[in-house]
Design a protein around this motif. Sequence first.
Motif, PDB file in Angstrom:
ATOM      1  N   TYR A  12       1.289  -6.761  -1.923  1.00 48.71           N
ATOM      2  CA  TYR A  12       1.723  -5.540  -2.044  1.00 48.71           C
ATOM      3  C   TYR A  12       1.974  -5.622  -3.527  1.00 48.71           C
ATOM      4  O   TYR A  12       2.303  -6.258  -4.298  1.00 48.71           O
ATOM      5  CB  TYR A  12       3.302  -5.432  -1.387  1.00 48.71           C
ATOM      6  CG  TYR A  12       3.004  -5.072   0.086  1.00 48.71           C
ATOM      7  CD1 TYR A  12       3.048  -3.723   0.492  1.00 48.71           C
ATOM      8  CD2 TYR A  12       2.961  -6.296   0.973  1.00 48.71           C
ATOM      9  CE1 TYR A  12       2.986  -3.616   1.944  1.00 48.71           C
ATOM     10  CE2 TYR A  12       2.843  -5.976   2.537  1.00 48.71           C
ATOM     11  CZ  TYR A  12       2.970  -4.481   2.723  1.00 48.71           C
ATOM     12  OH  TYR A  12       2.674  -4.233   4.005  1.00 48.71           O
ATOM     13  N   ASP A  13       1.917  -4.019  -3.911  1.00 53.57           N
ATOM     14  CA  ASP A  13       2.040  -3.655  -5.371  1.00 53.57           C
ATOM     15  C   ASP A  13       3.386  -3.591  -5.783  1.00 53.57           C
ATOM     16  O   ASP A  13       4.305  -2.761  -4.827  1.00 53.57           O
ATOM     17  CB  ASP A  13       1.165  -2.646  -5.876  1.00 53.57           C
ATOM     18  CG  ASP A  13       1.093  -2.367  -7.154  1.00 53.57           C
ATOM     19  OD1 ASP A  13       1.588  -3.208  -7.863  1.00 53.57           O
ATOM     20  OD2 ASP A  13       0.404  -1.302  -7.601  1.00 53.57           O
ATOM     21  N   ASN A  15       6.788  -2.759  -9.048  1.00 50.28           N
ATOM     22  CA  ASN A  15       7.203  -2.264 -10.349  1.00 50.28           C
ATOM     23  C   ASN A  15       7.566  -3.636 -11.283  1.00 50.28           C
ATOM     24  O   ASN A  15       8.125  -3.589 -12.159  1.00 50.28           O
ATOM     25  CB  ASN A  15       8.111  -1.321 -10.365  1.00 50.28           C
ATOM     26  CG  ASN A  15       7.697  -0.245  -9.603  1.00 50.28           C
ATOM     27  OD1 ASN A  15       6.484   0.129  -9.222  1.00 50.28           O
ATOM     28  ND2 ASN A  15       8.825   0.560  -9.294  1.00 50.28           N
ATOM     29  N   THR A  36       2.596  -0.565 -13.085  1.00 52.78           N
ATOM     30  CA  THR A  36       2.967  -1.855 -11.805  1.00 52.78           C
ATOM     31  C   THR A  36       2.161  -2.995 -12.050  1.00 52.78           C
ATOM     32  O   THR A  36       1.306  -3.190 -12.718  1.00 52.78           O
ATOM     33  CB  THR A  36       2.314  -1.046 -10.414  1.00 52.78           C
ATOM     34  OG1 THR A  36       0.915  -0.984 -10.494  1.00 52.78           O
ATOM     35  CG2 THR A  36       3.004   0.419 -10.021  1.00 52.78           C
ATOM     36  N   LYS A  37       2.412  -3.807 -11.114  1.00 48.53           N
ATOM     37  CA  LYS A  37       1.815  -5.338 -11.170  1.00 48.53           C
ATOM     38  C   LYS A  37       0.528  -5.152 -11.144  1.00 48.53           C
ATOM     39  O   LYS A  37      -0.366  -5.847 -11.829  1.00 48.53           O
ATOM     40  CB  LYS A  37       2.288  -6.117  -9.843  1.00 48.53           C
ATOM     41  CG  LYS A  37       1.960  -7.564 -10.089  1.00 48.53           C
ATOM     42  CD  LYS A  37       2.444  -8.361  -8.884  1.00 48.53           C
ATOM     43  CE  LYS A  37       1.801  -7.946  -7.593  1.00 48.53           C
ATOM     44  NZ  LYS A  37       2.496  -8.921  -6.445  1.00 48.53           N
ATOM     45  N   TYR A  38      -0.120  -4.379 -10.260  1.00 51.41           N
ATOM     46  CA  TYR A  38      -1.750  -4.454 -10.111  1.00 51.41           C
ATOM     47  C   TYR A  38      -2.256  -3.860 -11.343  1.00 51.41           C
ATOM     48  O   TYR A  38      -3.311  -4.154 -11.686  1.00 51.41           O
ATOM     49  CB  TYR A  38      -1.956  -3.669  -8.880  1.00 51.41           C
ATOM     50  CG  TYR A  38      -1.797  -4.574  -7.628  1.00 51.41           C
ATOM     51  CD1 TYR A  38      -1.634  -5.988  -7.557  1.00 51.41           C
ATOM     52  CD2 TYR A  38      -1.975  -3.824  -6.220  1.00 51.41           C
ATOM     53  CE1 TYR A  38      -1.691  -6.557  -6.396  1.00 51.41           C
ATOM     54  CE2 TYR A  38      -1.792  -4.679  -5.180  1.00 51.41           C
ATOM     55  CZ  TYR A  38      -1.623  -5.949  -5.252  1.00 51.41           C
ATOM     56  OH  TYR A  38      -1.512  -6.859  -4.014  1.00 51.41           O
ATOM     57  N   GLN A  42      -5.215  -5.725 -13.328  1.00 51.93           N
ATOM     58  CA  GLN A  42      -6.339  -5.134 -13.635  1.00 51.93           C
ATOM     59  C   GLN A  42      -6.694  -5.190 -15.236  1.00 51.93           C
ATOM     60  O   GLN A  42      -7.813  -5.295 -15.664  1.00 51.93           O
ATOM     61  CB  GLN A  42      -6.548  -3.646 -13.159  1.00 51.93           C
ATOM     62  CG  GLN A  42      -6.711  -3.434 -11.749  1.00 51.93           C
ATOM     63  CD  GLN A  42      -6.610  -2.039 -11.405  1.00 51.93           C
ATOM     64  OE1 GLN A  42      -7.685  -1.639 -11.199  1.00 51.93           O
ATOM     65  NE2 GLN A  42      -5.647  -1.645 -10.929  1.00 51.93           N
ATOM     66  N   CYS A 144     -10.759  -9.619 -10.525  1.00 53.19           N
ATOM     67  CA  CYS A 144      -9.382  -9.152  -9.929  1.00 53.19           C
ATOM     68  C   CYS A 144      -9.211 -10.325  -8.783  1.00 53.19           C
ATOM     69  O   CYS A 144      -8.180 -10.541  -8.512  1.00 53.19           O
ATOM     70  CB  CYS A 144      -9.584  -7.821  -9.344  1.00 53.19           C
ATOM     71  SG  CYS A 144      -9.566  -6.859 -10.645  1.00 53.19           S
ATOM     72  N   ALA A 156      -5.611  -7.302  -7.273  1.00 53.57           N
ATOM     73  CA  ALA A 156      -5.380  -5.899  -7.189  1.00 53.57           C
ATOM     74  C   ALA A 156      -6.517  -5.285  -6.438  1.00 53.57           C
ATOM     75  O   ALA A 156      -6.317  -4.360  -5.635  1.00 53.57           O
ATOM     76  CB  ALA A 156      -5.861  -5.469  -8.839  1.00 53.57           C
ATOM     77  N   ASN A 159      -5.632  -3.692  -2.669  1.00 54.92           N
ATOM     78  CA  ASN A 159      -4.978  -2.529  -2.517  1.00 54.92           C
ATOM     79  C   ASN A 159      -6.057  -1.351  -2.512  1.00 54.92           C
ATOM     80  O   ASN A 159      -6.963  -1.407  -3.189  1.00 54.92           O
ATOM     81  CB  ASN A 159      -4.147  -2.269  -3.922  1.00 54.92           C
ATOM     82  CG  ASN A 159      -3.214  -0.954  -3.833  1.00 54.92           C
ATOM     83  OD1 ASN A 159      -3.718   0.159  -3.553  1.00 54.92           O
ATOM     84  ND2 ASN A 159      -1.929  -0.906  -4.028  1.00 54.92           N
ATOM     85  N   VAL A 162      -7.010   0.891  -5.512  1.00 56.61           N
ATOM     86  CA  VAL A 162      -7.886   0.203  -6.448  1.00 56.61           C
ATOM     87  C   VAL A 162      -9.378   0.211  -6.105  1.00 56.61           C
ATOM     88  O   VAL A 162     -10.073   0.371  -6.801  1.00 56.61           O
ATOM     89  CB  VAL A 162      -7.395  -1.147  -6.611  1.00 56.61           C
ATOM     90  CG1 VAL A 162      -8.214  -1.729  -7.613  1.00 56.61           C
ATOM     91  CG2 VAL A 162      -5.945  -1.303  -7.200  1.00 56.61           C
TER      92      VAL A 162
END
Length: 299
Positions: A12-13, A15, A36-38, A42, A144, A156, A159, A162
């Motif tokens: 999951y993505d 903050n 966000t983390k993803y 990236q 990724c 990433a 998701n 993405v």
Amino acid sequence: MLASHGTFHHVYDFNEFHLPFGIHIELPEIMGFQITKYMVLQVIAAVLVFLVFRGLASHAKSGNPVTGYFWNFWEMLVLRIRDDVVRPVIGDPHHHDEHEHAHDETATYITDSAGDRAHEGEVGHPADKYLPFLLSCFFFILFCNLLGAFPWFGAATANINVTGALAFTAFIATYFYGAQMHGPVGFWTHMVPAVNAPAPIKVLLVPMIFGIEAGGLFIKNGVLCIRLFANIMGGHTVMAVILGFIAQAAGGAQWFLVMPGSLAGQIGVGLLELLVAFIQAYVFTFLSTIFIAMSLHEH
């Protein structure tokens, strides 16, 4: 709660980055836009691609063979994509008979056509102009995917937002290159092959064929998005579930049986995920190459 702090946090993505010992690194909000983390992963993947191929280019620009296991590994991947995917699939869009020949005798076509162009004073292969985009797709997706192998990071490409953006980029590239070849309108009209039929039947068939081909173009790029997302998401979910067995068995006598089995399963699936990371990057690039080739060549 399970998604935020439990078994599935890896897919999951967020903050923030969840690190061991309860350490959380909060990501900033810039002008109302939440990082966000993803997004960070990236950027890391893009920087890694730049650094690796900046170094590879500096080694290759002298004209001497690239040396060293590290650089040879990346050069091998580049040549594999170029010689086994891009050149055979796209061929020479300006010579359709050569393109057809490429499907039958790929290696001969590459050797002969490259030799002919060398005599004509041309450098490389006609399909090489599409390499920057396709190689960028392959290595960005690969990095990724590989970042997901590190604990507390995440892939990433697990998701769908993405992978949807990546598929949309492939669609834009398909249209851009096709429009370069046939024109902005010709890109759409060349989807319909010549129909040798009486006028009443032709009036019926042409819109039908166009609808099928145009709809198929959007569907194929949608499948491109879902295929990458589902494979990466599925793999990481299986790994998370296997590890979750240990937590579920904690405090019971069965823990001594579950824990070794779960760890062994985790190692096996983890090794499989490394293979999947390369395969899915390759599949995305291969299908994108096919879509571009279809936009360039006449039916």
